[in-house]
Design a protein around this motif. Structure first.
Motif, PDB file in Angstrom:
ATOM      1  N   SER A  44      45.557  -5.106 -35.618  1.00  0.00           N
ATOM      2  CA  SER A  44      44.322  -5.245 -36.394  1.00  0.00           C
ATOM      3  C   SER A  44      44.360  -6.592 -37.106  1.00  0.00           C
ATOM      4  O   SER A  44      45.355  -7.324 -37.039  1.00  0.00           O
ATOM      5  N   GLN A  45      43.311  -6.931 -37.803  1.00  0.00           N
ATOM      6  CA  GLN A  45      43.187  -8.232 -38.461  1.00  0.00           C
ATOM      7  C   GLN A  45      44.427  -8.609 -39.292  1.00  0.00           C
ATOM      8  O   GLN A  45      44.952  -9.700 -39.123  1.00  0.00           O
ATOM      9  N   PRO A  46      44.938  -7.739 -40.163  1.00  0.00           N
ATOM     10  CA  PRO A  46      46.107  -8.141 -40.968  1.00  0.00           C
ATOM     11  C   PRO A  46      47.375  -8.382 -40.144  1.00  0.00           C
ATOM     12  O   PRO A  46      48.279  -9.080 -40.593  1.00  0.00           O
ATOM     13  N   ASP A  47      47.451  -7.811 -38.951  1.00  0.00           N
ATOM     14  CA  ASP A  47      48.629  -7.966 -38.097  1.00  0.00           C
ATOM     15  C   ASP A  47      48.689  -9.322 -37.406  1.00  0.00           C
ATOM     16  O   ASP A  47      49.732  -9.708 -36.895  1.00  0.00           O
ATOM     17  N   ILE A  48      47.586 -10.047 -37.378  1.00  0.00           N
ATOM     18  CA  ILE A  48      47.505 -11.264 -36.576  1.00  0.00           C
ATOM     19  C   ILE A  48      47.943 -12.473 -37.417  1.00  0.00           C
ATOM     20  O   ILE A  48      47.134 -13.229 -37.944  1.00  0.00           O
ATOM     21  N   THR A  49      49.263 -12.584 -37.550  1.00  0.00           N
ATOM     22  CA  THR A  49      49.869 -13.736 -38.221  1.00  0.00           C
ATOM     23  C   THR A  49      50.968 -14.265 -37.302  1.00  0.00           C
ATOM     24  O   THR A  49      51.506 -13.518 -36.478  1.00  0.00           O
ATOM     25  N   ALA A  50      51.300 -15.527 -37.447  1.00  0.00           N
ATOM     26  CA  ALA A  50      52.334 -16.119 -36.600  1.00  0.00           C
ATOM     27  C   ALA A  50      53.653 -15.366 -36.748  1.00  0.00           C
ATOM     28  O   ALA A  50      54.337 -15.084 -35.757  1.00  0.00           O
ATOM     29  N   GLN A  69      35.117  -7.339 -32.859  1.00  0.00           N
ATOM     30  CA  GLN A  69      35.738  -7.706 -34.128  1.00  0.00           C
ATOM     31  C   GLN A  69      35.020  -8.822 -34.877  1.00  0.00           C
ATOM     32  O   GLN A  69      35.568  -9.389 -35.798  1.00  0.00           O
ATOM     33  N   ARG A  70      33.817  -9.127 -34.511  1.00  0.00           N
ATOM     34  CA  ARG A  70      33.108 -10.257 -35.120  1.00  0.00           C
ATOM     35  C   ARG A  70      32.998 -10.155 -36.642  1.00  0.00           C
ATOM     36  O   ARG A  70      33.233 -11.111 -37.367  1.00  0.00           O
ATOM     37  N   ALA A  71      32.673  -8.995 -37.159  1.00  0.00           N
ATOM     38  CA  ALA A  71      32.400  -8.842 -38.586  1.00  0.00           C
ATOM     39  C   ALA A  71      33.618  -9.123 -39.460  1.00  0.00           C
ATOM     40  O   ALA A  71      33.483  -9.674 -40.545  1.00  0.00           O
ATOM     41  N   ASN A  72      34.792  -8.746 -39.032  1.00  0.00           N
ATOM     42  CA  ASN A  72      35.973  -8.892 -39.893  1.00  0.00           C
ATOM     43  C   ASN A  72      37.093  -9.650 -39.203  1.00  0.00           C
ATOM     44  O   ASN A  72      38.250  -9.336 -39.356  1.00  0.00           O
ATOM     45  N   CYS A  73      36.743 -10.644 -38.443  1.00  0.00           N
ATOM     46  CA  CYS A  73      37.749 -11.309 -37.619  1.00  0.00           C
ATOM     47  C   CYS A  73      37.913 -12.777 -38.016  1.00  0.00           C
ATOM     48  O   CYS A  73      37.305 -13.659 -37.432  1.00  0.00           O
ATOM     49  N   GLN A  74      38.759 -13.020 -39.007  1.00  0.00           N
ATOM     50  CA  GLN A  74      39.004 -14.390 -39.456  1.00  0.00           C
ATOM     51  C   GLN A  74      39.605 -15.238 -38.337  1.00  0.00           C
ATOM     52  O   GLN A  74      39.218 -16.367 -38.129  1.00  0.00           O
ATOM     53  N   TRP A  75      40.536 -14.675 -37.580  1.00  0.00           N
ATOM     54  CA  TRP A  75      41.146 -15.458 -36.509  1.00  0.00           C
ATOM     55  C   TRP A  75      40.122 -15.789 -35.440  1.00  0.00           C
ATOM     56  O   TRP A  75      40.197 -16.832 -34.819  1.00  0.00           O
ATOM     57  N   CYS A  76      39.114 -14.904 -35.233  1.00  0.00           N
ATOM     58  CA  CYS A  76      38.050 -15.215 -34.266  1.00  0.00           C
ATOM     59  C   CYS A  76      37.298 -16.461 -34.712  1.00  0.00           C
ATOM     60  O   CYS A  76      37.025 -17.344 -33.916  1.00  0.00           O
TER      61      CYS A  76
END
Length: 82
Positions: A44-50, A69-76
């Motif tokens: 999920s969004q919080p899991d996507i870190t280097a 995931q457009r609404a809450n997807c910072q990495w997107c």
């Protein structure tokens, strides 16, 4: 004419380590990977870190992740064209 000959080989997969999966529009990808023997963690969004992604042997990006995931997807917003 000489007789035909064929050799069939099954797919060879290295099933070591874990796979991270970033969901997209296709919903059966994680289950398909598990069926052939991989350990899969849906990210999920919080899991996507280097740091977190470094624990996986591979990270699979689902098809069209921006669709789901457009609404809450910072990495997107940072890495994919919007």
């Amino acid at each position: 004419m000489p007789p035909a000959e064929a050799r069939l080989f099954g797919p060879i997969f290295a099933k070591k380590g874990r796979i991270g999966y970033i969901p997209g529009a296709a919903i059966d990808v994680p289950e398909s990977l598990q069926q052939i023997g991989y350990s899969v963690k849906i990210l999920s969004q919080p899991d996507i870190t280097a740091k977190n992604l470094a624990q996986f042997s591979a990270v699979v990006l689902g098809i069209r992740p921006i669709t789901t995931q457009r609404a809450n997807c910072q990495w997107c917003r940072n890495y994919l064209p919007m």
